[in-house]
Design a protein around this motif. Sequence first.
Motif, mmCIF file in Angstrom:
data_model
loop_
_atom_site.group_PDB
_atom_site.id
_atom_site.type_symbol
_atom_site.label_atom_id
_atom_site.label_comp_id
_atom_site.label_asym_id
_atom_site.label_seq_id
_atom_site.Cartn_x
_atom_site.Cartn_y
_atom_site.Cartn_z
ATOM 1 N N GLU A 168 0.815 -1.207 0.000
ATOM 2 C CA GLU A 168 0.000 0.000 0.000
ATOM 3 C C GLU A 168 0.857 1.268 0.000
ATOM 4 O O GLU A 168 0.732 2.123 0.877
ATOM 5 N N TYR A 170 1.688 4.379 -2.661
ATOM 6 C CA TYR A 170 1.089 4.889 -3.895
ATOM 7 C C TYR A 170 1.852 6.068 -4.495
ATOM 8 O O TYR A 170 1.305 6.815 -5.299
ATOM 9 N N ARG A 185 2.632 9.823 -8.666
ATOM 10 C CA ARG A 185 1.504 9.126 -8.047
ATOM 11 C C ARG A 185 1.136 7.901 -8.870
ATOM 12 O O ARG A 185 1.043 7.968 -10.093
ATOM 13 N N GLU A 187 -1.758 4.897 -9.082
ATOM 14 C CA GLU A 187 -3.128 4.598 -8.645
ATOM 15 C C GLU A 187 -3.479 3.151 -8.993
ATOM 16 O O GLU A 187 -3.323 2.729 -10.139
ATOM 17 N N HIS A 188 -3.928 2.399 -8.004
ATOM 18 C CA HIS A 188 -4.418 1.043 -8.247
ATOM 19 C C HIS A 188 -5.273 0.614 -7.057
ATOM 20 O O HIS A 188 -5.128 1.140 -5.950
ATOM 21 N N VAL A 232 -3.107 -0.405 -13.393
ATOM 22 C CA VAL A 232 -2.509 0.725 -12.691
ATOM 23 C C VAL A 232 -2.523 1.949 -13.596
ATOM 24 O O VAL A 232 -2.564 1.837 -14.823
#
Length: 256
Positions: A168, A170, A185, A187-188, A232
Amino acid sequence: MRPFLTAEWRYLVMLNYEVDPEVLRPLVPRDTELDTWQGRTFASMVGFRFLDTRVRGLPVPFHRNFDEVNLRFYVRHLGPEGWRRGVVFVKEIVPRQAIATVARVLYNEPYVALPMRHVVEMEGAHTGAPGRVEYAWKAGGKWQHLAATTLGPPQASEPGSAAEFITEHYWGYTAQRDGGCAEYRVEHPRWSVWQVDTTALEIDVEGMYGARFVPFLRGKPSSAFVADGSAVAVYPGTRTGSGASQSPASEKPRAA
């Protein structure tokens, strides 16, 4: 903001080693600090499949599907909303010279291009059948690899667990040639992870990463698992802190 890069990262083998923070401290980019789990500092050997890669929505000819192996550690940066938890890469291995050259020359990324191969035997693993994943690369005339066999079905990482800490993050952070820092950044969705039965890491630690990592990467990992991965999105990079007024390091994709 539109993502710079989209892809799928799949079957991530993550072997995690407790490391003396003084080994990592010289590699920590400006405006970040080492992130810890239960007071312990970790570096991870990570191998995964990079699939359906697209830049600005367009497929990259001959570069859509490939493997990556990286050695990374964990940092945090204080953003406007609070702590941003991220990763820093010690070295990233890919099989495509074009990817490595652009990242290294233009963005100061620690990429190298080497012959690579993989084995992904995960049929039935989502329902609990044993699975096996291996990523290998050839350096110095010899094949090196990391691998894991899975045990049981994948499960969501427990809050506060080592698996949650490792997966976790990011943000990506990269030291720049002028001493500044760029952040990206990623994102997933939250990943599920398989517990592992066995692991293997057969590498020339000193040749790949330097003598300082030998005492740690030659031992047994503190934790290990295989993450299922997901689609992602990677967003354009910006400068942090005192370098924020300068031009960004640019829009370069980051790896897991």
